[in-house]
Every structure is written in C-alpha cells, then in structure tokens.
Design a protein around this motif. Structure first.
Motif, PDB file in Angstrom:
ATOM      1  N   THR A  65     -38.260 -79.079 -75.795  1.00 40.91           N
ATOM      2  CA  THR A  65     -39.046 -78.884 -77.008  1.00 40.91           C
ATOM      3  C   THR A  65     -38.889 -77.500 -77.616  1.00 40.91           C
ATOM      4  O   THR A  65     -39.303 -77.272 -78.736  1.00 40.91           O
ATOM      5  N   LYS A  66     -38.323 -76.561 -76.869  1.00 45.42           N
ATOM      6  CA  LYS A  66     -38.231 -75.181 -77.352  1.00 45.42           C
ATOM      7  C   LYS A  66     -36.757 -74.810 -77.527  1.00 45.42           C
ATOM      8  O   LYS A  66     -35.941 -75.109 -76.656  1.00 45.42           O
ATOM      9  N   LYS A 105     -34.510 -72.102 -77.461  1.00 43.90           N
ATOM     10  CA  LYS A 105     -33.644 -71.353 -76.539  1.00 43.90           C
ATOM     11  C   LYS A 105     -33.375 -72.146 -75.260  1.00 43.90           C
ATOM     12  O   LYS A 105     -32.242 -72.209 -74.780  1.00 43.90           O
ATOM     13  N   THR A 161     -33.593 -75.379 -74.960  1.00 47.15           N
ATOM     14  CA  THR A 161     -32.810 -76.561 -75.310  1.00 47.15           C
ATOM     15  C   THR A 161     -31.327 -76.234 -75.316  1.00 47.15           C
ATOM     16  O   THR A 161     -30.502 -76.993 -74.807  1.00 47.15           O
ATOM     17  N   PHE A 166     -43.394 -69.261 -70.243  1.00 47.07           N
ATOM     18  CA  PHE A 166     -43.649 -69.267 -71.689  1.00 47.07           C
ATOM     19  C   PHE A 166     -45.117 -69.536 -71.977  1.00 47.07           C
ATOM     20  O   PHE A 166     -45.895 -69.831 -71.071  1.00 47.07           O
ATOM     21  N   HIS A 187     -44.775 -67.850 -77.359  1.00 36.49           N
ATOM     22  CA  HIS A 187     -43.475 -67.326 -76.922  1.00 36.49           C
ATOM     23  C   HIS A 187     -42.677 -68.397 -76.195  1.00 36.49           C
ATOM     24  O   HIS A 187     -43.104 -68.888 -75.149  1.00 36.49           O
ATOM     25  N   GLU A 188     -41.535 -68.764 -76.745  1.00 32.63           N
ATOM     26  CA  GLU A 188     -40.712 -69.782 -76.103  1.00 32.63           C
ATOM     27  C   GLU A 188     -39.989 -69.191 -74.883  1.00 32.63           C
ATOM     28  O   GLU A 188     -39.891 -67.976 -74.745  1.00 32.63           O
ATOM     29  N   TYR A 247     -36.655 -61.093 -75.733  1.00 35.18           N
ATOM     30  CA  TYR A 247     -37.005 -61.657 -77.042  1.00 35.18           C
ATOM     31  C   TYR A 247     -36.199 -60.969 -78.120  1.00 35.18           C
ATOM     32  O   TYR A 247     -35.936 -59.788 -78.039  1.00 35.18           O
ATOM     33  N   LEU A 274     -45.772 -79.931 -75.820  1.00 34.17           N
ATOM     34  CA  LEU A 274     -45.136 -79.756 -74.523  1.00 34.17           C
ATOM     35  C   LEU A 274     -45.919 -80.511 -73.490  1.00 34.17           C
ATOM     36  O   LEU A 274     -47.077 -80.329 -73.396  1.00 34.17           O
TER      37      LEU A 274
END
Lengths: 412, 102
Positions: free
Chosen positions: A198-199, A201, A203, A347, A351-352, A410, B102
C-alpha cells in the motif's frame, strides 16, 4: 468498587490486562476479561505452519497462563454490548455492568463475502491461512501437492498483517525450490491494489523482489467470484485467472458481536479516535487492536504500541483528565522473503516505510527495507518476544510506542 | 506538474490526480474522462457526484462502499469505468487517489 471489562483475550486484550492490573487495583477496581476460547494462538505463526517451519505446538498456548491472577477471566461467548446502559450480555444471559469497557475482539476472515469461495473445494483446492484450521489443511495439502498454478490472493483491504500474503508467496518460492520442484509451480500474486503493497517505497522494493523470484503479479483485481469447478477466479471487470491451488485472504471483518451491538461500520470495525483510541460514540468505551477502524495496520506490533498509549489514557480517563491523542499509527513488521532472509519495515500514519537502520540510528543492527539474514533472525526471535514480553506488557527495549524518524532515509 | 484542461492550467500529481479539488469543474472532468477513453453520461455523473460528496464529507472511499451506496452496483461501476474503476473515477472527479487502508 468500579469495574473495567475487557472483551477478548487475544493479543491486545491480554496486553491490556497485564498493563492495567498493576494500576487499577482492588478494592477500588475489579478487572474482568471475557473470551470464549481456551487457547491463545500466536497468529504470526500461521504463516509458517503450511511450510512445516513451525508445528502446532509452537503456536498454541492456553489463554489462562497469560492472564494475571488478580484479573477475573470469564470463559463465555458475548451476546451483546449495550453501551447506552454500560453493560455486556453474556451467552447465558448474565449481565455484566462496567464503568470502563475495552473492546479487543479482533478481526476474522469472512469467506462467505465472495460468491463461490466457500464450496466443496474449501480446504481442498481453495485455502485460507488466516485460521489455524486453514493453515493446517494447507500444510497437509502442500506436503503432497505435485505442482501447477498457485495463486496467492487478497480479496479486499483492510486485512490483518497486510504483508503476510506477500510473505506467503516468498516462502512458497523457497519451499518449492527446496523440494526441487520450483519449475513445476507457477506462482502468481493477485491483489486488489496497484502493486505489491500500500505504500510507494515499500511497493517498489517488494515488486522488485517478486520479479527476482519469478513470481508474477496481477494487480487491480477486485474479485467477484470463485469458480471452484473450473478452477478460476473472476473479477468485476470480467478478468479471469486460472488456478490449481488458490491460497486466498478472504475479506476481514470485525467480530459478529460488534454487528449485533450496532457498534460497527460496514465491516464491523468500530469507529475510533485514531490518536486516543476512544470510541467516537461512547466516552467510556475504548478500542484496541484489529477491532477498530483506525487507518493503521492490523498487526500485533500496532496493538503493542497502542497498548502503551491506551494504558495511559485509561488512567487519565478514570481520574477525569483529558485524553492524549498520541498514537501515531506506528507499525513495525518483519517481512519474510524466503531463503532465510527477511525485510523490516517501520512506519506510521504519516511516514511510509523507507530504507535506514533500526533501532539504533546509523548502526542497526537491523536494516530497513533491505533483505538480510539478521532481519530473519529478528523475525524468528519475535515468537519468543511475543510469548515472554509482548503479552505480558513488558516494554521492548529501544523501541518506542511512537515512531522515531532517526536513522531513516526520508527525502525532504 | 501542470496540465491544460478546458483552457485552464491545473495542478496535478505524477499520476494525474488533481492536487486541488477547488480547480475542478465539470468541463475539466469531461476532458480527463476523454483522456481515459470515457464519454461521460448521466450514470457516470451520478457516480462522480457521489464520490465528490464522500470526499467532501471526509469519508473513506472503497469499492465495497460504492457497491452498497445505492448509487451503482459494482458490476455497473466496472462497466462505466473499465479497468481500475475506483482510480479512474476518482481522477475524473478531481479527488485524490483513494488511500487503501493498511
């Protein structure tokens, strides 16, 4: 005497009992925890059971041994919660009044939500691994399976431990390699999302790993039905994918008691303040773990971080102090990638997951978003931590309830 | 990133979603739809208005919720916006890409 009642003696409920029994003591307070089950399962272990990495004994203990002796454990199903009257109805019509209620009833799979998922093929060629029965049936199947098309499939979000299906695909790749039959198995990861996770980076990193291991990905697949006779899954757009073995993560829903009590959303998750963990409707009701609708991962690590913050908020609530909205959605998950390696991600809401070092900035020893053997050791060590520290509410050294940005790459 | 829609300069992100819903107009929607090979009819507009209403009310959007919305069933939603309907429809409606929980 005032009474605090906890519904559910799973990961989150047990942690709350252990946190609170030292704080809210007799004769002023009585703490009661209710669960109908006898056994406490280490749910992350369900992932390893199908591959004969863990055996049932590794993941099952009794509920009793983790509930403090001064907490009253009632073994019963719950008929209904009546929040307007501050009471809980048990299966035998007994009524339990509470001053403060903590709901920790978790999330469960609901395969009946998809047409054709529950058929004669259930646990024969269509499996889940989010229940003990499913994981065990799948282990028995994999022991003798001769190969073919394996689909690892997510029905819809949100699900418990959103990385588990990916881990399953990675471990399957390893498992068949070790059995010398990887060439006989075609593994495809089917997801309603646009990529592996779902995020963004994470992924990117995970899509890369899937490709490296020869695992195909079918994304944006919103399943409408399972055709277990012709062995294919069909999505609302008419797309069809064939399988010989379907390992699916069905729709996840909150417990049926939440629906019976009229307290949930369309998936029976309880609308909850994402910072304070107080129910949005009832001020003396708090929700922890998978039962809430907060936009955090449904994972044990999240429940652990929530428990530290919820304990403080409950103590503030009983003293009439304003609550703190401190929970930041912190999650920390090991991702098994097969071959004795794992990734680690850390995370929160804002913040991913990114690369970096953990828990000591610049030092590690764990590496974020990179495969390593050390991360795998961390994952295996986690079972010990779970039984011996997490459930007992012991603070994990060096890992704070809110996420630290130190040591993470980041882009600013 | 900037794009020209209906004679206006519109701020969009890398994936083509509008950055500011306030810049959206029905004409902008029509042009984004055209880019996605969709000609908007009355049923499309029912769905787009529903999505915008949910967005303004800060409610989460999912395929499941749309299916239960009484506006459109999932089958028709797919017929109206083929291939990733939630994303395509959100883009045309000028609202952000739906965040999956999520």
């Amino acid at each position: 005497m005032k009474r605090l009642v906890i519904l559910g003696a799973g990961t989150a409920g047990t942690m709350m009992a252990n946190h609170l029994h030292n704080e809210l003591k007799r004769p002023d307070w009585e703490i009661t925890i209710i669960d109908e089950k006898e056994e406490h399962h280490y749910q992350p272990g369900y992932l390893f059971l199908p591959f004969d990495i863990y055996s049932p004994e590794d993941i099952i203990k009794t509920i009793d041994e983790f509930v403090p002796k001064d907490v009253h454990l009632i073994r019963s199903a719950i008929q209904k919660i009546v929040p307007e009257e501050n009471k809980v109805l048990l299966a035998n019509d007994d009524v339990l009044h509470y001053d403060v209620l903590i709901i920790a009833t978790g999330a469960k799979i609901a395969p009946e939500e998809v047409e054709g998922m529950l058929s004669n093929a259930w646990h024969h060629s269509v499996f889940d691994f989010y229940t003990f029965e499913g994981a065990l049936a799948l282990r028995n199947k994999l022991r003798s399976w001769e190969g073919g098309k394996l689909l690892v499939h997510i029905t819809e979000m949100p699900i418990k431990c959103p990385v588990a299906p990916l881990e399953f695909a990675f471990l399957a790749d390893s498992f068949f390699k070790n059995k010398g039959m990887r060439d006989k198995v075609e593994i495809t990861f089917v997801t309603p999302l646009s990529g592996a996770f779902t995020k963004p980076k994470a992924t990117e990193a995970l899509d890369h790993l899937l490709a490296e291991k020869g695992i195909k990905i079918e994304s944006d697949f919103a399943i409408e039905s399972v055709d277990s006779i012709n062995r294919k899954i069909i999505d609302y757009g008419g797309r069809e994918i064939e399988f010989d073995l379907l390992v699916t993560v069905p729709t996840n829903k909150g417990d049926a008691v939440i629906e019976r009590s009229g307290m949930g959303d369309d998936l029976n998750f309880i609308p909850t303040n994402k910072g304070s963990l107080q129910s949005l409707k009832h001020e003396n009701v708090f929700v922890i773990g998978d039962a809430s609708n907060i936009p955090a991962s449904k994972a044990g690590s999240v429940a652990h971080f929530e428990a530290e913050i919820l304990t403080e908020n409950i103590l503030r609530f009983v003293k009439g102090l304003p609550l703190k909205e401190e929970f930041d959605g912190h999650a920390n998950c090991f991702i098994e990638t097969g071959g004795g390696k794992a990734l680690l991600i850390d995370f929160n809401y804002s913040h991913e997951p990114v690369e970096g070092s953990f828990p000591f900035p610049g030092v590690g020893p764990l590496r974020l978003l990179k495969e390593s053997r050390m991360n795998h050791m961390g994952k295996l060590a986690f079972r010990w931590i779970y039984w011996n520290m997490l459930l007992k509410g012991t603070h994990i050294p060096f890992v704070s309830a809110t996420m630290s940005e130190a040591g993470k790459d980041y882009e600013h | 990133m900037e794009k020209q829609y209906a004679g206006k300069t519109i701020q969009v992100n890398e994936e083509g979603y509008l950055k500011n819903f306030s810049e959206w107009t029905p004409e902008v929607g029509e042009e984004i739809a055209k880019e996605n090979n969709i000609t908007l009819g009355a049923r499309h507009w029912d769905v787009l208005k529903y999505l915008q209403g949910e967005f303004k009310a800060e409610l989460p959007i999912s395929i499941r919720k749309i299916g239960k919305s009484n506006v459109v069933d999932i089958k028709e939603f797919y017929a109206l916006f083929p291939q990733g309907p939630l994303k395509t429809a959100s883009k045309i409606a000028g609202i952000p890409k739906p965040a999956s929980c999520l």
